[in-house]
Design an enzyme around this catalytic site. Structure first.
Site, PDB file in Angstrom:
ATOM      1  N   SER A   1       0.833  -1.201   0.000  1.00  0.00           N
ATOM      2  CA  SER A   1       0.000   0.000   0.000  1.00  0.00           C
ATOM      3  C   SER A   1       0.872   1.257   0.000  1.00  0.00           C
ATOM      4  CB  SER A   1      -0.891   0.013   1.246  1.00  0.00           C
ATOM      5  OG  SER A   1      -0.075   0.013   2.407  1.00  0.00           O
TER       6      SER A   1
ATOM      7  N   TYR B   1      -4.337   0.186   3.911  1.00  0.00           N
ATOM      8  CA  TYR B   1      -5.114  -1.004   3.568  1.00  0.00           C
ATOM      9  C   TYR B   1      -5.689  -1.657   4.841  1.00  0.00           C
ATOM     10  CZ  TYR B   1      -3.527  -1.697  -1.379  1.00  0.00           C
ATOM     11  OH  TYR B   1      -3.296  -1.616  -2.728  1.00  0.00           O
ATOM     12  N   GLY B   2      -4.936  -1.546   5.928  1.00  0.00           N
ATOM     13  CA  GLY B   2      -5.228  -2.330   7.138  1.00  0.00           C
ATOM     14  C   GLY B   2      -6.648  -2.254   7.678  1.00  0.00           C
TER      15      GLY B   2
ATOM     16  N   CYS C   1       3.221  -7.060   1.810  1.00  0.00           N
ATOM     17  CA  CYS C   1       2.187  -6.400   2.608  1.00  0.00           C
ATOM     18  C   CYS C   1       1.416  -7.512   3.298  1.00  0.00           C
ATOM     19  CB  CYS C   1       1.281  -5.611   1.659  1.00  0.00           C
ATOM     20  SG  CYS C   1      -0.156  -4.888   2.432  1.00  0.00           S
ATOM     21  N   ASN C   2       1.426  -7.508   4.615  1.00  0.00           N
ATOM     22  CA  ASN C   2       0.700  -8.558   5.336  1.00  0.00           C
ATOM     23  C   ASN C   2      -0.792  -8.488   5.048  1.00  0.00           C
ATOM     24  OD1 ASN C   2       3.260  -7.976   6.991  1.00  0.00           O
ATOM     25  ND2 ASN C   2       2.539  -9.915   7.803  1.00  0.00           N
TER      26      ASN C   2
ATOM     27  N   CYS D   1       3.450  -6.231  10.014  1.00  0.00           N
ATOM     28  CA  CYS D   1       3.077  -5.287   8.953  1.00  0.00           C
ATOM     29  C   CYS D   1       4.395  -4.803   8.395  1.00  0.00           C
ATOM     30  CB  CYS D   1       2.275  -4.127   9.537  1.00  0.00           C
ATOM     31  SG  CYS D   1       2.087  -2.716   8.417  1.00  0.00           S
ATOM     32  N   THR D   2       4.506  -4.757   7.068  1.00  0.00           N
ATOM     33  CA  THR D   2       5.820  -4.437   6.480  1.00  0.00           C
ATOM     34  C   THR D   2       6.244  -2.992   6.733  1.00  0.00           C
ATOM     35  OG1 THR D   2       4.720  -4.041   4.353  1.00  0.00           O
ATOM     36  CG2 THR D   2       5.748  -6.215   4.708  1.00  0.00           C
TER      37      THR D   2
END
Ligand code: DGL
Length: 274
Positions: free
Chosen positions: A13, A44-45, A75-76, A186-187
């Protein structure tokens, strides 16, 4: 196989995926990469899985159309919403996805308590459920949804007093529960690892899966494919100048960044081709 399809596609994202990309550049020196940051849609989360998936699919198609042979969902959240569906839809493309690194944390913990910092959609997704089921049987996992960390990482503002207070508010409950491992789920979070470590203290280990993700990308890279000279491309749906400056700060790479725009029918167009 055409000469075109020899790139490693990477998406996120925003700048979070750069925590993975810099490991890829370290390990796979000669592999050309193509990176898409969907910064117009960040974060996005907190979004519903279906909505994130509706962004991820056109980005994956864009990467494939631009030569991606292997695609890392760096991206997780995007992995949670889309990894399993993408593997079904595109069986010829090896997808490397991210899931919170509970396994190494569970192996390393001495207190028996593992903290996980992550996004809501990752925490509610099928990959996290599977990871907990497989690797957290003998440890206690404390999950902390930490949406406030994404804008801090994206702005690299982790050292302001306000940001420090937000970071502490997420880390404190994990320390209070007795966690001696904190998984960066989370990256974006490895990009503010210094501030998270400062809030957690030296006795707590942070677990960052990005080196393992780069190793996995190397493993699935089709054998026998001679990598061409590495020319790396960067695209964002946000502000290219801003992304370019973050890219330089975070990875040392000084490269032009191209503007991508979403059309009304949710397709991607390059609006400032090089
Ligand atoms: N970097 C992403 C992740 O790993 C997404 C963060 C966000 O956009 O909320 O989950």
């Amino acid at each position: 196989m055409t000469g075109l399809r020899r790139k490693l596609g990477v998406l996120d994202s925003g700048i979070g995926g750069l925590s993975v990309l810099r490991q890829v550049h370290r390990l796979l020196l000669h592999h050309p990469t193509i990176y898409v940051a969907d910064q117009i849609h960040i974060p996005y989360g907190p979004r519903p899985a279906e909505e994130v998936h509706s962004f991820v699919v056109p980005i994956v198609e864009f990467l494939m159309a631009h030569g991606a042979e292997v695609i890392i969902l760096a991206c997780n959240t995007a992995s949670a919403t889309s990894l399993l569906l993408l593997r079904e839809a595109y069986p010829d493309i090896p997808f490397v996805g991210m899931e919170p690194a509970v396994k190494p944390a569970a192996e390393a913990t001495r207190s028996g308590i593992v903290g996980v910092l992550t996004t809501r959609t990752t925490a509610n997704g099928p990959l996290y459920e599977r990871v907990l089921d497989r690797f957290a049987r003998d440890v206690q996992v404390v999950t902390q949804i930490a949406p406030g960390l994404v804008p801090i990482a994206e702005a690299q503002s982790q050292h302001t007093p306000e940001s420090r207070a937000i970071i502490e508010s997420y880390v404190q409950p994990l320390l209070a529960a007795g966690a001696d491992q904190i998984v960066l789920g989370c990256t974006h979070f490895p990009l503010i690892a210094d501030a998270i470590q400062a809030a957690a203290g030296a006795r707590v280990a942070l677990v960052d899966p990005s080196p393992a993700i780069a190793r996995q990308a190397a493993r699935v890279w089709p054998s026998g494919m001679l990598p061409p000279p590495a020319i790396n491309q960067y695209f964002t749906t946000g502000d290219p100048a801003r992304f370019q400056s973050m890219l330089k700060t975070l990875t040392g790479v000084d490269s032009p960044v191209q503007q991508l725009s979403w059309t009304d029918s949710l397709e991607l167009e390059v609006t400032n081709p090089l």
